[in-house]
Design a protein around this motif. Structure first.
Motif, PDB file in Angstrom:
ATOM      1  N   GLU A  94       0.830  -1.207   0.000  1.00  0.00           N
ATOM      2  CA  GLU A  94       0.000   0.000   0.000  1.00  0.00           C
ATOM      3  C   GLU A  94       0.866   1.260   0.000  1.00  0.00           C
ATOM      4  O   GLU A  94       0.511   2.263  -0.640  1.00  0.00           O
TER       5      GLU A  94
ATOM      6  N   ALA B 142      -0.906  -1.118  -8.204  1.00  0.00           N
ATOM      7  CA  ALA B 142      -2.309  -1.349  -7.848  1.00  0.00           C
ATOM      8  C   ALA B 142      -2.634  -2.835  -7.890  1.00  0.00           C
ATOM      9  O   ALA B 142      -3.345  -3.356  -7.010  1.00  0.00           O
ATOM     10  N   LYS B 143      -2.118  -3.535  -8.898  1.00  0.00           N
ATOM     11  CA  LYS B 143      -2.341  -4.978  -9.009  1.00  0.00           C
ATOM     12  C   LYS B 143      -1.729  -5.710  -7.823  1.00  0.00           C
ATOM     13  O   LYS B 143      -2.321  -6.651  -7.274  1.00  0.00           O
TER      14      LYS B 143
ATOM     15  N   ASP C 156      -3.945  -5.270  -4.809  1.00  0.00           N
ATOM     16  CA  ASP C 156      -5.134  -6.127  -4.923  1.00  0.00           C
ATOM     17  C   ASP C 156      -4.806  -7.568  -4.551  1.00  0.00           C
ATOM     18  O   ASP C 156      -5.600  -8.245  -3.883  1.00  0.00           O
TER      19      ASP C 156
ATOM     20  N   ARG D  74      -4.408  -7.742  -0.782  1.00  0.00           N
ATOM     21  CA  ARG D  74      -5.701  -7.581  -0.100  1.00  0.00           C
ATOM     22  C   ARG D  74      -6.525  -8.858  -0.184  1.00  0.00           C
ATOM     23  O   ARG D  74      -7.203  -9.235   0.777  1.00  0.00           O
ATOM     24  N   GLU D  75      -6.473  -9.530  -1.334  1.00  0.00           N
ATOM     25  CA  GLU D  75      -7.190 -10.796  -1.460  1.00  0.00           C
ATOM     26  C   GLU D  75      -6.563 -11.852  -0.565  1.00  0.00           C
ATOM     27  O   GLU D  75      -7.273 -12.660   0.058  1.00  0.00           O
TER      28      GLU D  75
ATOM     29  N   HIS E  15      -7.932 -11.269   2.820  1.00  0.00           N
ATOM     30  CA  HIS E  15      -9.286 -11.808   2.974  1.00  0.00           C
ATOM     31  C   HIS E  15      -9.258 -13.319   3.200  1.00  0.00           C
ATOM     32  O   HIS E  15      -9.958 -13.850   4.072  1.00  0.00           O
TER      33      HIS E  15
ATOM     34  N   ASP F 122     -18.967 -13.330  -8.060  1.00  0.00           N
ATOM     35  CA  ASP F 122     -18.377 -12.045  -8.439  1.00  0.00           C
ATOM     36  C   ASP F 122     -18.466 -11.780  -9.937  1.00  0.00           C
ATOM     37  O   ASP F 122     -17.572 -11.187 -10.531  1.00  0.00           O
TER      38      ASP F 122
END
Length: 374
Positions: A140, A155-156, A159, A162-163, A166, A356
């Motif tokens: 980040e 950005a990729k 992501d 972040r996944e 999760h 999704d």
């Protein structure tokens, strides 16, 4: 005299039973900015029960009539926001709220066993996710300072991490459930995680690892129903029957299905649905002669409005509605009350893809399944 003493005794008992003992929060707060706020929120209805400016010091505040149940402690310090789950009841809550250690659970002492369960959960979470949090923080930061030439790459990367975060969170809940199978906190955590529709098999596995009493609790029965609802829409299962009729009174029949079919759950009064219709019209022209069918399922209640938008937006594919709005079994069975919502089925009504599936991916998914790729 005895009667008088009985009345006094009864009054004293009633007064004691109704005594609204407070929940008292005694926290050492530090490393927060001048406008930082701490708040307590009910998880049941998101009602804010208490909000205080963080003073950086030994800070005490109370909730005079605490409603027993799951709650959330939130902090906001400019753009930095954190939240922690706990069990609210009367009694004393002690701990440290440190703005410099945002991932550290603030409570060290709580008044109930249910509260202790959350302390145990966050200990487990910290042990399992430390390296991941560090990697996400680095990603980040790199994204924040990215240049025009590498911003997409950064950005990729964010992501991806972040996944991973999760997925780690679900593994943490799984580990907690295995270690504390008698705790209803697992049900609460799964509900807050909110991925029963996309992580159905994992949810069911975690749920089945819990003691029978937890599974049969009120919260447990509700979650199980949601899991089963989501399970029937997983790829490989046959979709539930579409209820209702077309504007000219024809009921849904599997015979209209082609090799690949896009089911579109929508409502005519939604601005998002109307915007989607413009894209869908072009997609339908692209695929309608390639053994593809689109099927609209509306959650409208007003037939005239529904028919008017079908005509205005030039939606020439089959359209169905039982005109029951949110009470429609279609809303519950097909999209878990989401509109707009898309999924693909084959000629037999077997679900091909629904996790999704956004409008951005409909085109590529249709092409994929037409080409025979899974």
């Amino acid at each position: 005299m005895k009667k008088y003493l009985c009345i006094i005794a009864l009054s004293a008992c009633l007064f004691t039973a109704c005594d609204p003992k407070p929940a008292v929060f005694e926290l050492e707060t530090k490393n927060f900015g001048p406008n930082a706020v701490v708040s307590i929120q009910s998880s049941e209805n998101n009602e804010t029960l208490k909000a205080e400016n963080i003073t950086n010091g030994n800070q005490t505040f109370k909730i005079n009539i605490p409603k027993k149940g799951y709650a959330i402690l939130k902090t906001q310090d400019n753009e930095n926001k954190e939240e922690f789950y706990f069990y609210l009841d009367k009694g004393s809550y002690k701990g440290i709220l440190d703005g410099a250690k945002s991932n550290t659970y603030p409570f060290t002492a709580v008044p109930t066993q249910q509260g202790e369960e959350f302390i145990n959960f966050y200990k487990l979470k910290k042990n399992m996710s430390k390296n991941l949090f560090d990697s996400l923080a680095i990603a980040e930061h790199e994204f924040d300072i990215a240049t025009r030439s590498n911003i997409m790459e950064k950005a990729k990367k964010v992501d991806i991490w972040r996944e991973k975060k999760h997925q780690s969170e679900l593994e943490e809940i799984k580990a907690f459930a295995k270690k504390y199978p008698t705790s209803e906190a697992t049900i609460f955590l799964l509900n807050r995680f909110g991925r029963a529709d996309s992580e159905t098999k994992k949810y069911l596995s975690i749920f089945k690892s819990l003691d029978q009493d937890v599974q049969e609790s009120k919260m447990g029965k509700k979650l199980f129903a949601e899991i089963m609802q989501a399970n029937q829409m997983m790829a490989g299962n046959k979709m539930p029957n579409i209820e209702g009729e077309t504007p000219d009174g024809k009921k849904f029949d599997l015979s209209i299905l082609k090799r690949v079919n896009l089911v579109i759950c929508w409502v005519s009064y939604s601005g998002k649905s109307r915007k989607n219709n413009k894209v869908l019209v072009d997609l339908y022209e692209k695929y309608r002669h390639q053994n593809v069918e689109f099927i609209g399922v509306s959650y409208d209640k007003n037939k005239d409005s529904w028919e008017k938008i079908i005509k205005a937006d030039k939606l020439i594919w089959p359209q169905y509605s039982d005109l029951l709005g949110a009470k429609s079994p279609n809303a519950k069975n097909l999209s878990n009350y989401n509109a707009t919502y898309f999924f693909l089925v084959d000629k037999n009504g077997i679900v091909l893809s629904n996790n999704d599936l956004t409008l951005d991916f409909v085109d590529s998914e249709l092409s994929k399944y037409l080409a025979g790729r899974k």
